[in-house]
Write a protein that holds these residues in place. Structure first.
Motif, PDB file in Angstrom:
ATOM      1  N   UNK A  27      -5.222   4.495   2.209  1.00 37.15           N
ATOM      2  CA  UNK A  27      -4.024   5.297   1.945  1.00 37.15           C
ATOM      3  C   UNK A  27      -3.170   5.445   3.199  1.00 37.15           C
ATOM      4  N   UNK A  28      -3.809   5.705   4.315  1.00 37.30           N
ATOM      5  CA  UNK A  28      -3.072   5.837   5.581  1.00 37.30           C
ATOM      6  C   UNK A  28      -2.372   4.530   5.937  1.00 37.30           C
ATOM      7  N   UNK A  33       2.538   1.294   6.408  1.00 41.00           N
ATOM      8  CA  UNK A  33       3.308   0.098   6.089  1.00 41.00           C
ATOM      9  C   UNK A  33       4.626   0.444   5.406  1.00 41.00           C
ATOM     10  N   UNK A  34       4.625   1.442   4.534  1.00 41.46           N
ATOM     11  CA  UNK A  34       5.873   1.812   3.861  1.00 41.46           C
ATOM     12  C   UNK A  34       6.861   2.412   4.856  1.00 41.46           C
ATOM     13  N   UNK A  37       8.286  -0.533   6.888  1.00 41.80           N
ATOM     14  CA  UNK A  37       9.247  -1.338   6.136  1.00 41.80           C
ATOM     15  C   UNK A  37      10.568  -0.599   5.956  1.00 41.80           C
ATOM     16  N   UNK A  38      10.524   0.734   5.816  1.00 41.59           N
ATOM     17  CA  UNK A  38      11.765   1.506   5.733  1.00 41.59           C
ATOM     18  C   UNK A  38      12.534   1.438   7.037  1.00 41.59           C
ATOM     19  N   UNK A  39      11.820   1.533   8.172  1.00 41.05           N
ATOM     20  CA  UNK A  39      12.488   1.443   9.467  1.00 41.05           C
ATOM     21  C   UNK A  39      13.111   0.066   9.648  1.00 41.05           C
TER      22      UNK A  39
END
Length: 169
Positions: A27-28, A33-34, A37-39
């Motif tokens: 989960x961490x 990773x999310x 990817x947003x950055x």
């Protein structure tokens, strides 16, 4: 992972501690990773995907610099406005799209004048100029010499204008 984690916490079995720690780690990792990817997408949005756009523009210039395309046609083919193409070229290359096309034309004109024995008018026609006088003015503007003078200077001192691979055996 969340449902498995809840199941392991409510009804522990053999190896439950390992399963729990593994799913917490998953989960961490997923959250990390999310965020990354947003950055990355925020960075790409800020840059407007400029490097890719300018790279595509440079490829199009290679294909069409002799065709006399206006910058609006390049921009239309790339699916952007003239202003956006101009802004990205200025940011990535430090010059306007028009200057990039002109630099490519001058580079090709210089190479042809050094390597070919064709008349200057023929070289101008081959580069898409319909008027030899306009080709002469265009060339003089960027090289501070007429095409004929440039050719004579290049033939007198070939090393001054850079090595030519055409002279290799």
């Amino acid at each position: 992972s969340c449902s498995t984690l809840v199941r392991e916490l409510t009804t522990p079995g053999r190896g439950s501690a390992t399963m729990t720690s593994t799913h917490v780690l998953l989960l961490c990792l997923h959250l990390w990773r999310s965020v990354i990817s947003e950055e990355a997408s925020d960075d790409a949005a800020q840059r407007g995907d400029g490097p890719r756009l300018v790279g595509n523009f440079l490829q199009m210039v290679e294909l069409h610099y002799r065709d006399g395309w206006p910058i609006a046609r390049y921009a239309g083919a790339l699916g952007v406005t003239d202003d956006k193409l101009h802004a990205h070229c200025k940011r990535e290359k430090g010059c306007s799209p028009r200057a990039i096309v002109h630099q490519r034309l001058i580079h090709e004109a210089c190479m042809r004048l050094r390597q070919l024995d064709l008349p200057v008018e023929q070289i101008g026609y081959g580069l898409g100029f319909r008027d030899p006088g306009y080709f002469n003015r265009f060339f003089r503007k960027y090289q501070n010499a007429s095409p004929g003078a440039y050719r004579r200077r290049a033939r007198q001192d070939p090393g001054q204008l850079g090595p030519s691979y055409a002279a290799w055996p």
